[in-house]
Design an enzyme around this catalytic site. Sequence first.
Site, PDB file in Angstrom:
ATOM      1  N   HIS A 238      12.410   3.699   8.607  1.00  0.00           N
ATOM      2  CA  HIS A 238      12.855   3.091   9.750  1.00  0.00           C
ATOM      3  C   HIS A 238      12.341   1.699  10.001  1.00  0.00           C
ATOM      4  CE1 HIS A 238       9.663   4.951  12.243  1.00  0.00           C
ATOM      5  NE2 HIS A 238       9.470   3.621  12.732  1.00  0.00           N
ATOM      6  N   ASP A 266      12.590  10.104   6.647  1.00  0.00           N
ATOM      7  CA  ASP A 266      12.245   8.588   7.249  1.00  0.00           C
ATOM      8  C   ASP A 266      11.110   8.352   6.297  1.00  0.00           C
ATOM      9  OD1 ASP A 266      11.415   6.564   8.805  1.00  0.00           O
ATOM     10  OD2 ASP A 266      10.697   7.681  10.187  1.00  0.00           O
ATOM     11  N   GLY A 345       4.258   0.590  16.899  1.00  0.00           N
ATOM     12  CA  GLY A 345       3.529  -0.258  16.078  1.00  0.00           C
ATOM     13  C   GLY A 345       2.822   0.632  15.203  1.00  0.00           C
ATOM     14  N   SER A 347       4.185   2.911  13.399  1.00  0.00           N
ATOM     15  CA  SER A 347       5.043   3.966  12.407  1.00  0.00           C
ATOM     16  C   SER A 347       4.667   2.983  10.950  1.00  0.00           C
ATOM     17  CB  SER A 347       6.425   3.348  12.692  1.00  0.00           C
ATOM     18  OG  SER A 347       7.061   4.204  13.357  1.00  0.00           O
ATOM     19  N   SER A 362       6.176   8.608  11.821  1.00  0.00           N
ATOM     20  CA  SER A 362       7.288   8.626  12.009  1.00  0.00           C
ATOM     21  C   SER A 362       7.816   8.188  13.463  1.00  0.00           C
ATOM     22  CB  SER A 362       8.228   9.736  11.444  1.00  0.00           C
ATOM     23  OG  SER A 362       9.719   9.546  11.824  1.00  0.00           O
TER      24      SER A 362
END
Length: 525
Positions: A238, A266, A345, A347, A362
């Site tokens: 993502h 993801d 932030g 991720s 994720s």
Amino acid sequence: MKILKRSALSTVTALFASITAVNGLPVTAHAAPSEESVSESEAAREMFSAMRRDLNVGEEQLRRRLAFEAIAPAMEKDLRAQLGESFGGSWLNEEGTQLIVAVTDEASAARVRRAGAEPRLVKYSKAQLDRAMADLDRNAASAPSSVHSWYVDVATNSVVVQAESGTSLMASRAQAFASLSSGAKDGMVRVEASTQAPRPAYDLRGGEVYLIGDGANGSYGVCSVGFSVQGGFVTAGHCGSAGAPTKSGNGTAQGTFRASTFPTNDWAWVATNSSWTPRPWVYNYSNANVLVSGSTEAGIGASICRSGQTTQWRCGTLQATNVTVNYSNGPVYGLARTNACANPGDSGGSVLSGNQAQGVTSGIAGGCESASPQTFYQPVNPILRAYGLTLITSGGGSGATKGLVSRMNGKCIDVPNGNFADGVQVRMWGCNGSNAQLFTWSGERLTIGGKCLDVSGASTANGTRIQLANCNGNRAQDFVLSAAGDLVSYLANKCVDIEGFNANDDAKLSIYTCTGTSNQKWDFK
């Protein structure tokens, strides 16, 4: 200041606009750690400190946990194969020092006891639970937004549907979704109240690393690097779509998203340009790098630490695997859940258990301000398989040839006179780079000169010498290098030890109860 162009650190920025970053390394609040300036033992101390803080345990208890976690995955793999349909799942106890294995009959429980694990009699096998879970996955499009996630909870021998329960309508919709599983009528599926809807843990913030996009309207996407692979790094899908450019914190061109998938999965990988050298490191935000040695999957209950540019280094335990998360964008399957908290932030950032890569962050439900945070991560091994990538590890990966160096005296494990005969006892000797000191590490076996490192006679007794032997698949030839630098015999659950702290050439090696002392600490070099 010297610019270090390395994309290996798992997270690549620090404290909002007050700290800048150069090529993935903070350079304002912290000096950039170099391969030479920060030792693995220093990184381990910082890691232990964070784990003691977040797991609320003492150092000795933490060392026992890490030593057991190093061998638990192999134990679980063996028992799963032996038990077949009677296997009901496994997890670690709260202290992380005992493997608990669920079984559906008493004969299997006896087998678990003989293997040194603790049996737990349950009604449903893991296969039955997985089939009930698969029913829900097939009906994911029918899940209302009030249903947040679903997963197999082996500790309660059930499939759990997490959903909001604020109104009777929400509760009835959650029950209706749960009833779509074939296991619902048998009481295998239960609905659990959830107050926080999961969301991807990225943020949009100008000028922070790593940055995604072309900076249109002064904005970039902000995520964290996951793990180094040959040619770049893996991260969350993502964070960016295929073809999107990336930059480091100071705006230096970094790479391009080569492939990306979200939702359903993801995952993504970024191919970096020639200015960047992938390294087997994860930054722990205490001016040190944690070395990544492999990607063995941890068991439920194992300790987990994660690194990200917003909340930095946080630790917890693995709570569930194969979780389906019902994001607003659509469901993502096969995630894992931990209580090592994260915030927007973070991720894409790295998730580890000891020195083993687990996955990339994720999403979150709650965040670090919550009393009961949930962080979801995409396991790393499926990413590697999907894109045909090779993880960069401290041993150079499978097939790498390295010396095994003692932290006590800097000497290497050596085959006397290069005699690679069956039964030859190995020793310590000054490192010289010869073939008598170069081992090939497979992740569980150490081979040299066509032989395997072996515990003599497959004994588990203290003082049993370490030797060479013909490779035969015996567990006496399986070893694990823990995050603390312990080289542990899988069979004996004891450490490779320099006898009597002898710092001289020709000192002998044997197995001994792990004590955490320097004569039991090792590095690949």
